[in-house]
Structures are given as structure tokens and as C-alpha cells.
Design a protein around this motif. Structure first.
Motif, PDB file in Angstrom:
ATOM      1  N   ASP A   1       0.810  -1.211   0.000  1.00  0.00           N
ATOM      2  CA  ASP A   1       0.000   0.000   0.000  1.00  0.00           C
ATOM      3  C   ASP A   1       0.849   1.270   0.000  1.00  0.00           C
ATOM      4  N   ILE A   2       2.160   1.126   0.160  1.00  0.00           N
ATOM      5  CA  ILE A   2       3.036   2.302   0.106  1.00  0.00           C
ATOM      6  C   ILE A   2       2.982   2.965  -1.275  1.00  0.00           C
ATOM      7  N   LEU A   3       2.679   2.189  -2.319  1.00  0.00           N
ATOM      8  CA  LEU A   3       2.624   2.746  -3.663  1.00  0.00           C
ATOM      9  C   LEU A   3       1.529   3.801  -3.792  1.00  0.00           C
ATOM     10  N   PHE A   4       0.523   3.728  -2.930  1.00  0.00           N
ATOM     11  CA  PHE A   4      -0.535   4.730  -2.954  1.00  0.00           C
ATOM     12  C   PHE A   4       0.014   6.119  -2.641  1.00  0.00           C
ATOM     13  N   HIS A   5       1.153   6.190  -1.950  1.00  0.00           N
ATOM     14  CA  HIS A   5       1.726   7.462  -1.518  1.00  0.00           C
ATOM     15  C   HIS A   5       2.964   7.852  -2.319  1.00  0.00           C
ATOM     16  N   LEU A   6       3.283   7.116  -3.393  1.00  0.00           N
ATOM     17  CA  LEU A   6       4.513   7.367  -4.135  1.00  0.00           C
ATOM     18  C   LEU A   6       4.230   7.713  -5.585  1.00  0.00           C
ATOM     19  N   SER A   7       5.134   8.498  -6.142  1.00  0.00           N
ATOM     20  CA  SER A   7       5.201   8.711  -7.586  1.00  0.00           C
ATOM     21  C   SER A   7       6.631   8.400  -8.007  1.00  0.00           C
ATOM     22  N   LEU A   8       6.769   7.447  -8.948  1.00  0.00           N
ATOM     23  CA  LEU A   8       8.096   6.956  -9.330  1.00  0.00           C
ATOM     24  C   LEU A   8       8.255   7.080 -10.853  1.00  0.00           C
ATOM     25  N   PRO A   9       8.570   8.256 -11.348  1.00  0.00           N
ATOM     26  CA  PRO A   9       8.608   8.483 -12.800  1.00  0.00           C
ATOM     27  C   PRO A   9       9.749   7.793 -13.521  1.00  0.00           C
ATOM     28  N   ALA A  10      10.774   7.297 -12.797  1.00  0.00           N
ATOM     29  CA  ALA A  10      11.906   6.634 -13.451  1.00  0.00           C
ATOM     30  C   ALA A  10      11.871   5.117 -13.249  1.00  0.00           C
ATOM     31  N   LEU A  11      10.798   4.585 -12.690  1.00  0.00           N
ATOM     32  CA  LEU A  11      10.734   3.174 -12.302  1.00  0.00           C
ATOM     33  C   LEU A  11      10.869   2.253 -13.516  1.00  0.00           C
ATOM     34  N   GLN A  12      11.799   1.276 -13.407  1.00  0.00           N
ATOM     35  CA  GLN A  12      12.006   0.304 -14.475  1.00  0.00           C
ATOM     36  C   GLN A  12      11.706  -1.124 -14.035  1.00  0.00           C
ATOM     37  N   THR A  13      11.817  -1.414 -12.713  1.00  0.00           N
ATOM     38  CA  THR A  13      11.566  -2.754 -12.182  1.00  0.00           C
ATOM     39  C   THR A  13      10.618  -2.652 -11.005  1.00  0.00           C
TER      40      THR A  13
ATOM     41  N   SER B   1       3.667   7.334 -14.744  1.00  0.00           N
ATOM     42  CA  SER B   1       4.013   7.095 -16.157  1.00  0.00           C
ATOM     43  C   SER B   1       5.418   6.520 -16.272  1.00  0.00           C
ATOM     44  N   PRO B   2       5.695   5.404 -15.581  1.00  0.00           N
ATOM     45  CA  PRO B   2       7.070   4.906 -15.528  1.00  0.00           C
ATOM     46  C   PRO B   2       7.475   4.190 -16.814  1.00  0.00           C
ATOM     47  N   PRO B   3       8.745   4.241 -17.167  1.00  0.00           N
ATOM     48  CA  PRO B   3       9.248   3.466 -18.308  1.00  0.00           C
ATOM     49  C   PRO B   3       9.540   2.026 -17.883  1.00  0.00           C
ATOM     50  N   LEU B   4       8.522   1.362 -17.310  1.00  0.00           N
ATOM     51  CA  LEU B   4       8.716   0.057 -16.687  1.00  0.00           C
ATOM     52  C   LEU B   4       9.137  -0.986 -17.718  1.00  0.00           C
ATOM     53  N   GLN B   5      10.189  -1.732 -17.376  1.00  0.00           N
ATOM     54  CA  GLN B   5      10.677  -2.788 -18.255  1.00  0.00           C
ATOM     55  C   GLN B   5      10.528  -4.170 -17.636  1.00  0.00           C
ATOM     56  N   LYS B   6      10.445  -4.259 -16.291  1.00  0.00           N
ATOM     57  CA  LYS B   6      10.323  -5.555 -15.628  1.00  0.00           C
ATOM     58  C   LYS B   6       9.214  -5.469 -14.581  1.00  0.00           C
ATOM     59  N   LEU B   7       8.244  -6.389 -14.674  1.00  0.00           N
ATOM     60  CA  LEU B   7       7.123  -6.423 -13.745  1.00  0.00           C
ATOM     61  C   LEU B   7       6.946  -7.847 -13.235  1.00  0.00           C
ATOM     62  N   VAL B   8       6.961  -7.992 -11.913  1.00  0.00           N
ATOM     63  CA  VAL B   8       6.723  -9.282 -11.258  1.00  0.00           C
ATOM     64  C   VAL B   8       5.477  -9.125 -10.398  1.00  0.00           C
ATOM     65  N   ILE B   9       4.473  -9.962 -10.652  1.00  0.00           N
ATOM     66  CA  ILE B   9       3.194  -9.874  -9.953  1.00  0.00           C
ATOM     67  C   ILE B   9       3.014 -11.123  -9.096  1.00  0.00           C
ATOM     68  N   GLY B  10       2.868 -10.921  -7.796  1.00  0.00           N
ATOM     69  CA  GLY B  10       2.770 -12.041  -6.869  1.00  0.00           C
ATOM     70  C   GLY B  10       1.362 -12.331  -6.426  1.00  0.00           C
ATOM     71  N   ALA B  11       0.353 -12.115  -7.285  1.00  0.00           N
ATOM     72  CA  ALA B  11      -1.033 -12.371  -6.918  1.00  0.00           C
ATOM     73  C   ALA B  11      -1.774 -12.904  -8.133  1.00  0.00           C
ATOM     74  N   ASP B  12      -2.903 -13.560  -7.874  1.00  0.00           N
ATOM     75  CA  ASP B  12      -3.714 -14.132  -8.938  1.00  0.00           C
ATOM     76  C   ASP B  12      -4.703 -13.077  -9.418  1.00  0.00           C
ATOM     77  N   LEU B  13      -4.409 -12.454 -10.548  1.00  0.00           N
ATOM     78  CA  LEU B  13      -5.268 -11.415 -11.092  1.00  0.00           C
ATOM     79  C   LEU B  13      -6.119 -11.974 -12.223  1.00  0.00           C
ATOM     80  N   SER B  14      -7.235 -11.337 -12.448  1.00  0.00           N
ATOM     81  CA  SER B  14      -8.004 -11.659 -13.640  1.00  0.00           C
ATOM     82  C   SER B  14      -7.305 -11.059 -14.856  1.00  0.00           C
TER      83      SER B  14
END
Length: 415
Positions: A245-257, A278-291
Motif C-alpha cells: 500500500d506504500i505505492l498509494f503514496h509514491l510517484s516513481l517516474p523513473a521506475l524500471q523494475t 508514467s514509468p518506463p517500466l521494463q520488468k514487472l513481477v506480480i505475486g497475486a492471482d489477477l483476472s
């Protein structure tokens, strides 16, 4: 001779004995000094150029278990002889990394003093108190990497009192897991305040961190240089996933991972995070079962994504996900190069998988599929194996594993 004369003679002889004893001590000290000089001349370490002897000393360090003890480098090296001690003290890199599992401001200050102007890395396990925090703030300009593992949660108040950490590039905040495997709770305000103290932070890891909301909600924090944000340790152990939930309080414009477990943050809040960052994200790891519909709306905001790792328990998910990959007109993760899926259903969905892999074969360099369900004891049909073999010949690395073992591996170097 009279009694008085004999007593005087004894006193005279005793004085001569003391003089001789002192002379013997001086000779012994002289001998030791000459012996040290001789040892120095014979010592191959001393005869080496300082750059080489210093590098040899560096190889003696146990980088992963670098707790200060008299029986390990660099303290052990200093106890051998004076020349070795001088070499150790002249090499600031030897003292630039320290791990403490007990609060000792004296040892920490000694290490950081001997590191001189070298960038420092500090790991504290159950070792952060106000006195230790004062030492950290005293050397804040040289602190590059900081790891804090605490049993009772971490408070930023002690660190905040000394100002910011402008040189800090990586920060890890974690729990010390006790025998009952119960994790500690951390104030969300405290964690965010620690991030605020490091405006040039590049990487942040929340290692089994459970956060709770404070009475006053923290304000929005922008970290313009943060490129990597991780929560938790593994996709398959929910007990070791940090709150996100910390992401609710952050803005990370350079986030890649980004490693996000989706165990506290809502779908709407995560979308807001992606939209404002609006991050230039290149790597995303999701640890939950999403639809698939949830995942789809996230990925549409991440056109630069090259690495995707996710966990699912739904066959419906893969029935939608793989056709989306196969649809060249959909512009679904167009730059994807590596895909890892951990699947908790007993069947292998090759009917939708193979078309997706063939459609992406010119861009997708690596595909891993791990079936985690205990009933996943299927075997691949010859036609499926042949198709995977064609993709492997074309250069794609493929690894498929079920409960009974590995079913397909295109390279012996793969997991």
C-alpha cells in the motif's frame, strides 16, 4: 665480614641483578625488533606492491557474512604483524562494508572512520538504536547502501534527526523472522519518511514488511531517481510478501523494475499509481492471482515492458492471456522479451500457448512455465514437443516444468 657488611653486600648484588634484568629486557626488545624487520624482509606480502597485497586482503573478506570479529578479516589480518596491520589500515575498501547484528556505535564508527572517503555499505540486524543512528547521520555523505532488519518495526525518528542521506542509492527495510515466522509491523509514515530522507535513492526493497496506517496519512512523495521497487521475497510464499500500500503514496517516474504482491493495494489505487508515475517500466513481477481484465488494463499503460513474471490459478486467465499475445493487431506488451508464468492448475494449456509463442517468436527470447499444482504430472505430446523444439531451434529459450519433473528444456543452463 660483619652482619652489617653482609647485608650491604646483598643489597649491592640485588641492585646489580635488577640492572642485568633490565639489560636482558632491552636485549629481548631489540631482538624482537630485529626479528620483525627480518620477518618483514622475508614476508612475501610485504614485498609485494601495495595494490596487490591490498587486493589479496580484499579476497579474505566474507562479503555475505561480514560481521566484525577478531577471527575474521579485516581484524584478523591486523593481528598478524605490524606490516600486515599497516596494509589493512591503508586499504579503505576493507572497511567500507559492515554488518552488525547487535547495536554497537563504537564498532560502526571505527569501521566508517577507517573507510575514510570510500562509499560505505551498512547492514543492521537488530542493531538500530538512537546512538547507532547518530553515527549513520554523522557519515551520511558516504553512506551508499543501507539495510535495516528489525524485530519490532523501524522508526525513522532517530535517522531523521540528523538530516538526509543524499548519497544513499539502495535501501532495504525488512523484518527479522522469529521462530513462529511472525512478521513485524512497520509504521507506514516511518517507512515513507525514510524514503524522504534519501532523495537520490535508486533501489528500494521492502523485505517482508507489514505496514500499518498512522493517524496522519503521509503526503505524496516523488522519488525521481528510483528505478527498482521490490516487495517480498518470492511469488510462491504469501507469508513472505510485503504490504504494497506504500505505492498509494509514491510517484516513481523513473521506475524500471517493480515487484508487486497485490496484497494490500487496490486495483484502482495501482492504476492511479501507474497513471501519475508514467514509468518506463521494463520488468514487472506480480505475486497475486489477477483476472486477465485487471492485468490487461495495467499492461496497456506499460508499452515498454520487456520482462513479465506472474502467478495464476485460473485456466480462464491463460485462455485470455495467450490469445492476446497471439493477436498482433492488439498491441499487447509489444516489447515483451521474457515471460515467466507460475500456474497452479493441473492442466497444460498448450492449445492457446503454442500459437502465442509462434506469433511472438521474433521478439520473445525466453519463456518459462512452471506448473505448481501437485497433480501436474502430465507429459507433453510428441506434436507439442516438436513445436517447442522448432521454437528452440529458432533461438527461443523454453523451460516447462510440472510436479513430476521438467518436461521441456531448450538449454541445460535453464532452471
Amino acid at each position: 665480614m660483619s652482619v652489617r657488611e653482609l647485608e650491604a653486600r646483598i643489597v649491592e648484588i640485588s641492585a646489580d641483578i635488577e640492572v642485568q634484568k633490565e639489560l636482558v629486557k632491552q636485549l629481548e626488545r631489540s631482538k624482537s625488533a630485529v626479528q620483525r624487520q627480518l620477518n618483514s624482509l622475508r614476508d612475501p606480502m610485504v614485498r609485494l606492491p601495495l595494490e596487490i597485497s591490498s587486493e589479496i586482503f580484499l579476497q579474505c573478506l566474507y562479503w555475505n557474512t561480514h560481521c566484525p570479529t577478531p577471527r575474521s578479516a579485516p581484524m584478523l589480518l591486523m593481528s598478524i604483524c605490524i606490516p600486515w596491520s599497516e596494509i589493512a589500515l591503508s586499504n579503505s575498501v576493507l572497511w567500507s562494508t559492515i554488518r552488525l547484528n547487535f547495536p554497537s556505535a563504537q564498532i560502526l564508527r571505527l569501521w566508517l572512520q577507517r573507510a575514510r572517503n570510500h562509499a560505505c555499505s551498512v547492514t543492521l540486524e537488530r542493531a538500530l538504536n538512537h546512538v547507532v543512528a547518530n553515527v549513520l547521520t554523522e557519515y551520511s555523505m558516504r553512506l551508499k547502501h543501507l539495510k535495516i532488519y528489525d524485530e519490532d518495526g523501524v522508526s525513522s525518528s532517530a535517522l531523521a534527526a540528523g538530516g538526509s542521506f543524499p548519497s544513499l542509492e539502495t535501501l532495504t527495510i525488512g523484518s527479522v523472522i522469529n521462530d513462529e515466522e511472525q512478521l513485524n509491523t512497520f509504521s507506514l509514515n516511518d517507512v515513507i519518511e525514510l524514503l524522504r530522507l534519501a532523495p537520490n535513492l535508486v533501489e528500494c526493497t521492502l523485505d517482508t514488511v507489514y505496514t500499518y496506517d498512522d493517524i496522519s496519512a503521509p503526503t505524496m512523495l516523488v522519488l525521481p531517481n528510483l528505478t527498482c521497487m521490490k516487495s517480498g521475497r518470492t511469488l510462491l510464499e504469501p507469508a513472505l510478501l510485503s504490504h504494497d500500500d506504500i505505492l498509494f503514496h509514491l510517484s516513481l517516474p523513473a521506475l524500471q523494475t517493480l515487484f508487486i504482491p497485490f496484497n494490500r493495494i487496490s486495483d484502482a489505487d495501482f492504476l492511479l499509481f501507474l497513471e501519475r508515475s508514467s514509468p518506463p517500466l521494463q520488468k514487472l513481477v506480480i505475486g497475486a492471482d489477477l483476472s486477465f481484465s485487471e492485468l490487461d488494463q495495467y499492461l496497456r499503460l506499460l508499452p515498454s515492458l520487456k520482462y513479465l513474471e506472474l502467478f495464476t490459478t485460473s485456466e480462464t486467465f491463460t485462455n485470455d492471456f495467450f490469445p492476446a499475445l497471439a493477436d498482433s493487431s492488439a498491441q499487447f506488451v509489444p516489447e515483451l522479451r521474457m515471460l515467466k508464468i507460475k500456474h497452479a492448475i493441473p492442466d497444460f494449456v498448450h492449445e492457446t500457448l503454442l500459437p502465442a509463442l509462434f506469433a511472438r517468436r521474433t521478439r520473445l527470447a525466453s519463456f518459462e512455465f512452471t506448473a505448481t499444482h501437485w497433480r501436474c504430472r502430465w507429459s507433453l505430446d510428441a506434436s507439442v514437443s516438436d513445436a517447442l523444439g522448432q521454437l528452440a531451434v529458432g533461438g527461443m529459450e523454453i523451460y516447462i516444468k510440472g510436479a513430476s519433473g521438467v518436461f521441456f528444456k531448450s538449454s541445460p543452463d535453464l532452471a
